[in-house]
Design an enzyme around this catalytic site. Structure first.
Site, short mmCIF file in Angstrom:
data_model
loop_
_atom_site.label_atom_id
_atom_site.label_comp_id
_atom_site.label_asym_id
_atom_site.label_seq_id
_atom_site.Cartn_x
_atom_site.Cartn_y
_atom_site.Cartn_z
N ASP A 89 -5.99 3.35 9.63
CA ASP A 89 -7.37 2.66 9.57
C ASP A 89 -8.04 3.03 11.33
O ASP A 89 -8.17 3.54 12.18
CB ASP A 89 -7.61 1.89 8.85
CG ASP A 89 -9.37 1.56 9.14
OD1 ASP A 89 -9.82 2.14 9.05
OD2 ASP A 89 -9.83 0.50 8.48
N GLY A 134 1.15 -1.21 -0.10
CA GLY A 134 0.58 -0.17 0.19
C GLY A 134 0.37 1.66 -0.07
O GLY A 134 0.75 2.50 -0.99
P1 IMP Z 1 -5.68 -0.68 10.11
O1 IMP Z 1 -5.08 -2.10 10.65
O2 IMP Z 1 -7.13 -1.45 10.05
O3 IMP Z 1 -5.18 0.03 10.56
O4 IMP Z 1 -5.36 -0.92 8.83
C1 IMP Z 1 -4.33 -0.67 8.04
C2 IMP Z 1 -4.74 -1.30 6.90
O5 IMP Z 1 -5.32 -1.35 5.97
C3 IMP Z 1 -3.45 -0.16 5.65
O6 IMP Z 1 -2.68 -0.66 5.66
C4 IMP Z 1 -4.54 -0.30 4.30
O7 IMP Z 1 -3.44 -1.43 3.41
C5 IMP Z 1 -5.34 -1.10 4.25
N1 IMP Z 1 -6.43 0.09 4.74
C6 IMP Z 1 -7.42 1.16 5.57
N2 IMP Z 1 -8.36 1.24 4.43
C7 IMP Z 1 -8.15 0.96 3.52
C8 IMP Z 1 -8.75 1.74 2.63
O8 IMP Z 1 -9.53 2.60 2.91
N3 IMP Z 1 -8.29 1.28 1.32
C9 IMP Z 1 -7.79 0.73 0.91
N4 IMP Z 1 -7.21 0.08 1.87
C10 IMP Z 1 -7.16 -0.16 3.07
MG MG Z 2 -1.06 -1.24 4.27
#
Ligand code: IMP
Ligand code: MG
Length: 188
Positions: free
Chosen positions: A112, A53
Site C-alpha cells: 500500500d 494478513g
Molecule cells: P503499507 O505499509 O501502507 O504498505 O501497508 C501494508 C499493510 O497494510 C498490509 O500488510 C495490510 O496489512 C494493510 N493494508 C493496506 N491496505 C489494505 C487494504 O485495502 N485492506 C486491508 N489491509 C490493508
Molecule cells: Mg499486513
C-alpha cells in the site's frame, strides 16, 4: 414437484463488490508460482511471511511451489479499525530462523504506502541474506508514500480498501474466500 431454485452465490452484505473470486485467486497464484520458479529454479529459499494478513496467500503459494522452502513469520503492527494506514508500522515479533546467506522471499498480502515492506526489507537486509526478493498478492500503486516495487505481484488494484483472503478490517473478514471492496457503510 417444482425443483428447488439454485441459489446464486450472494454477495456478503459488507462487500461493495467482489474484486477477485476464489477461483481467480487460485489461478493467479499458480502462475505466480511459475514466475518464482523461473527465478529460483530448483534452489532452496526461505519465505518470510508477514502475519496475519499474508497467512492465506502464503499457505496457498507454498503449496504451488515444489522447491525446498523454509518458512518464518514476522508480525507487524496493523491498522487497527481504520481503512488508511497511519503512523509508522512497528515490529511486534521477529524472525526465529537464521537467514544469513540464505535466499529470502518476503511475502505480504498487500503493498500500500510501502512503509511496511520498506521496514521489513531493511530488517532482513541487515541479517545478511544471500538474496532478497518480495512477493505481494495485491499492489495499490496509487497509494505509495515510500518508493517500493515488489519483485512479484499478483494483482495491481485500484485505491479501494479491500478485505477477504487474509485481509481484514478491524480483524474481521479474513476468512472470506474472495477479495472484495469493503462497503463503506460497514466501516462505520
Ligand atoms: P503499507 O505499509 O501502507 O504498505 O501497508 C501494508 C499493510 O497494510 C498490509 O500488510 C495490510 O496489512 C494493510 N493494508 C493496506 N491496505 C489494505 C487494504 O485495502 N485492506 C486491508 N489491509 C490493508
Ligand atoms: Mg499486513
Amino acid at each position: 414437484m417444482p425443483r428447488p431454485k439454485k441459489k446464486s452465490p450472494s454477495l456478503h452484505p459488507d462487500l461493495e463488490s467482489v474484486l477477485y473470486t476464489e477461483a481467480q485467486i487460485k489461478k493467479r497464484i499458480r502462475t505466480l508460482a511459475g514466475e518464482l520458479k523461473a527465478v529460483y529454479g530448483d534452489g532452496e529459499f526461505t519465505i518470510v511471511s508477514l502475519i496475519n494478513g499474508a497467512i492465506m496467500f502464503t499457505a496457498d503459494l507454498m503449496r504451488e511451489i515444489d522447491n525446498p522452502v523454509r518458512l518464518d513469520c514476522i508480525r507487524i503492527s496493523s491498522y487497527g479499525a481504520k481503512t488508511k494506514s497511519v503512523g509508522a508500522p512497528q515490529l511486534i515479533a521477529t524472525l526465529t530462523l537464521d537467514i544469513a546467506n540464505r535466499h529470502v522471499l518476503i511475502v505480504d498480502d498487500i503493498l500500500d504506502t510501502g512503509k511496511t515492506l520498506t521496514l521489513v526489507a531493511g530488517l532482513v537486509r541487515k541479517l545478511g541474506p544471500a538474496s532478497l526478493r518480495t512477493c505481494v498478492l495485491l499492489d495499490k500503486t496509487a497509494r505509495r508514500e515510500v518508493p517500493f516495487e515488489a519483485d512479484f505481484v499478483g494483482f495491481k488494484i485500484p485505491d479501494k480498501f479491500v478485505i477477504g483472503y487474509g485481509l481484514d478490517y478491524a480483524e474481521r473478514y479474513r476468512n472470506l474466500p474472495c477479495i472484495g471492496v469493503l462497503n463503506p457503510a460497514a466501516a462505520g
